[in-house]
Design a protein around this motif. Structure first.
Motif, short mmCIF file in Angstrom:
data_model
loop_
_atom_site.label_atom_id
_atom_site.label_comp_id
_atom_site.label_asym_id
_atom_site.label_seq_id
_atom_site.Cartn_x
_atom_site.Cartn_y
_atom_site.Cartn_z
N ILE A 192 -5.11 23.64 -31.94
CA ILE A 192 -5.68 24.90 -32.40
C ILE A 192 -5.25 25.16 -33.83
O ILE A 192 -4.05 25.09 -34.14
CB ILE A 192 -5.25 26.07 -31.48
N ASP B 69 -6.77 30.61 -20.96
CA ASP B 69 -7.61 31.40 -21.85
C ASP B 69 -8.59 30.47 -22.56
O ASP B 69 -8.19 29.40 -23.05
CB ASP B 69 -6.75 32.12 -22.89
N PRO B 70 -9.85 30.84 -22.64
CA PRO B 70 -10.81 29.98 -23.34
C PRO B 70 -10.47 29.87 -24.82
O PRO B 70 -10.02 30.84 -25.44
CB PRO B 70 -12.15 30.69 -23.12
N VAL B 71 -10.68 28.68 -25.38
CA VAL B 71 -10.38 28.43 -26.78
C VAL B 71 -11.68 28.48 -27.58
O VAL B 71 -12.67 27.84 -27.22
CB VAL B 71 -9.71 27.06 -26.96
N ASN B 72 -11.68 29.25 -28.63
CA ASN B 72 -12.83 29.32 -29.51
C ASN B 72 -13.04 27.95 -30.16
O ASN B 72 -12.15 27.44 -30.84
CB ASN B 72 -12.61 30.37 -30.60
N PRO B 73 -14.19 27.30 -29.96
CA PRO B 73 -14.40 25.98 -30.54
C PRO B 73 -14.22 25.93 -32.05
O PRO B 73 -13.84 24.91 -32.61
CB PRO B 73 -15.86 25.64 -30.15
N VAL B 74 -14.47 27.05 -32.72
CA VAL B 74 -14.32 27.09 -34.18
C VAL B 74 -12.86 26.91 -34.58
O VAL B 74 -12.56 26.41 -35.66
CB VAL B 74 -14.88 28.42 -34.73
N ARG B 75 -11.95 27.29 -33.69
CA ARG B 75 -10.52 27.20 -34.01
C ARG B 75 -9.91 25.85 -33.62
O ARG B 75 -8.72 25.61 -33.86
CB ARG B 75 -9.75 28.32 -33.31
N ARG B 76 -10.70 24.99 -33.03
CA ARG B 76 -10.18 23.68 -32.65
C ARG B 76 -10.00 22.79 -33.88
O ARG B 76 -10.86 22.71 -34.73
CB ARG B 76 -11.11 22.99 -31.65
#
Length: 474
Positions: A293, A118-125
């Motif tokens: 995350i 699943d792609p990870v939202n960069p903002v949540r990294r």
């Protein structure tokens, strides 16, 4: 029709290498999981690679050898390939598709997850900030690996990259926190696969390791799937199980060559050195699955190992890998020829996130200063060695000869260690100090005076050079 959501077709037009072309399809999607029933009762599996109107191209995971197009029944599942995930993977040895080869039962899990991830939202990294200690002095001391980082190992044929990968997988820790390793071997020979299983046996028995082994005689499509299965298992162990997970993937050049073979079978227009034009995005889809995350426990750290054909660092695989990852550990043929293990080239190696996970509050307060001074001294030692090759040792100054002594001490005392030796970071940094103190205090200008005073009590600081007196205008 078969089970709910599944559609069966018998119109297999042709078989091309690892690909099957199915015509007359409807409602089939890209990356859909496929089951292929053979006339003799056997079953094979595949993934939809391409759909064009009523024609679907399926990559067969077990290969198409022995298949007769006239007797095939192809069942499209209506969803991507999913595998069970959970702690049941720990301690297991499987092939590149995730099927057990250790004599145990199939791997079960509480849920199933798509291998595409699943792609990870960069903002949540979350930015990486804590070290993963490998027990290898040259790595921990000079190119510290950080949780959530992607740090590749660049090697060449004949160098002990597999031994280094297995050693790191066997020894790595996360400072006492829950830690696991997923080892994905691609295109290995059978002796290499046996070596990996033997080297990792203790960690596997402790329930801290997952091993996926794709050998050179396994279907090429399985090689494309292996790192995706490994990363899917790692993501669940990390973000659902709260573990810090290190994924070691070797050899990514074998993976890229498998991708090239599939691309050629599809008749795609080749790019650099016949690799597909989407090699960069494909590698990024793997490497970018690591990280931390925000709000979720655990982390995924990726250590891909790749061989550079003919030692060419501009080859597409290392070149593109360097753009995506955060540094590199480069192995040296010259150091290997001198009997040094691991033959790490310190000046060609770099961990761009080292300052985030080393130093005060992370490893040891003097770590970053010592590493910087050691690298500067090695750079100077190499210049002196080149000078000595030109003019001979007799033409060197006393200070220059000290740098040659440092170079020898660096390889023998700091870098060299046994393939089964777990070297604590404290020992690594003490060895670094021993190497540095072969130089006089005046040559250690990058170290704070307080550190030198603690190491060299009673040693006077070098005097400042006298200021130049301006000439009398008269």
């Amino acid at each position: 029709m078969t089970a709910r959501g599944e559609v069966e077709y018998t119109g297999v037009r042709a078989l091309h290498g690892p690909l099957a072309v199915v015509e007359g399809v409807s409602g089939v999607g890209w990356d859909e999981f496929v089951r292929i029933a053979l006339a003799d009762g056997g079953t094979r599996h595949g993934l939809v690679l391409e759909v064009d109107r009523d024609i679907a191209v399926v990559q067969v995971l077990e290969g198409t050898a022995g298949m007769d197009p006239a007797g095939l029944r192809v069942v499209f599942s209506g969803e991507p390939l999913r595998i069970p995930v959970g702690a049941g993977w720990l301690g297991r040895v499987c092939n590149g598709r995730g099927e057990p080869i250790d004599g145990g039962p199939p791997v079960f899990g509480s849920r199933r997850a798509p291998v595409s991830g699943d792609p990870v939202n960069p903002v949540r990294r979350e930015p990486p900030s804590e070290p993963v200690l490998t027990g290898v002095g040259a790595v921990d001391g000079l190119t510290t690996l950080v949780r959530g980082q992607k740090l590749p190992v660049f090697s060449a044929a004949g160098l002990p990259h597999l031994e280094l990968a297995a050693q790191i997988a066997a020894q790595a820790t996360a400072g006492g926190e829950a830690f696991s390793v997923v080892f994905a071997g691609m295109g290995l020979t059978h002796p290499d696969a046996a070596f990996v299983r033997g080297a990792l046996e203790e960690r596997s028995a402790a329930g801290e390791l997952v091993v996926l082994l794709n050998t050179a005689d396994d279907p090429v499509i399985e090689r494309v799937l292996t790192p995706r299965v490994a990363l899917t298992v790692a993501e669940d162990l990390a973000f659902s199980g709260g573990r810090h997970v290190l994924v070691v993937m070797t050899d990514m050049t074998s993976y890229a060559e498998a991708l090239r073979e599939v691309s050629a079978a599809r008749g795609e227009v080749p790019a650099r050195r016949a690799y597909p034009g989407y090699l960069y995005s494909d590698l990024a889809s793997l490497y970018e699955r690591c990280g931390r995350i925000r709000g979720r426990p655990g982390s995924v750290t990726v250590l891909p190992v790749l061989t550079m054909p003919a030692g060419d660092i501009t080859h597409p695989v290392p070149d593109l890998t360097g753009y995506i990852t955060e540094g590199q550990i480069v192995l040296s043929g010259e150091a290997h020829a001198r009997g040094i293990y691991p033959p790490v080239d310190p000046l060609a190696s770099l961990s761009r996130l080292m300052r985030k996970g080393a130093g005060p509050g992370h490893t040891r307060a003097d770590h970053l200063d010592v590493a910087a001074q050691l690298l500067a001294a090695i750079a100077r030692a190499r210049e002196v060695r080149e000078l000595a090759d030109l003019m001979g040792h007799a033409g060197l100054s006393a200070a220059d000869r000290r740098y040659l002594d440092l170079d020898a001490a660096f390889l023998e005392r700091f870098v060299d260690q046994r393939p089964d030796e777990l070297r604590p970071l404290e020992d690594t940094l003490e060895r670094a100090w021993e190497v540095l103190l072969t130089l006089p205090r005046g040559q250690l200008a990058m170290l704070p005076a307080a550190l030198l005073d603690a190491r060299l009590p009673g040693s006077p600081a070098p005097e400042a050079a006298p200021a130049e007196v301006p000439a009398d205008p008269a």
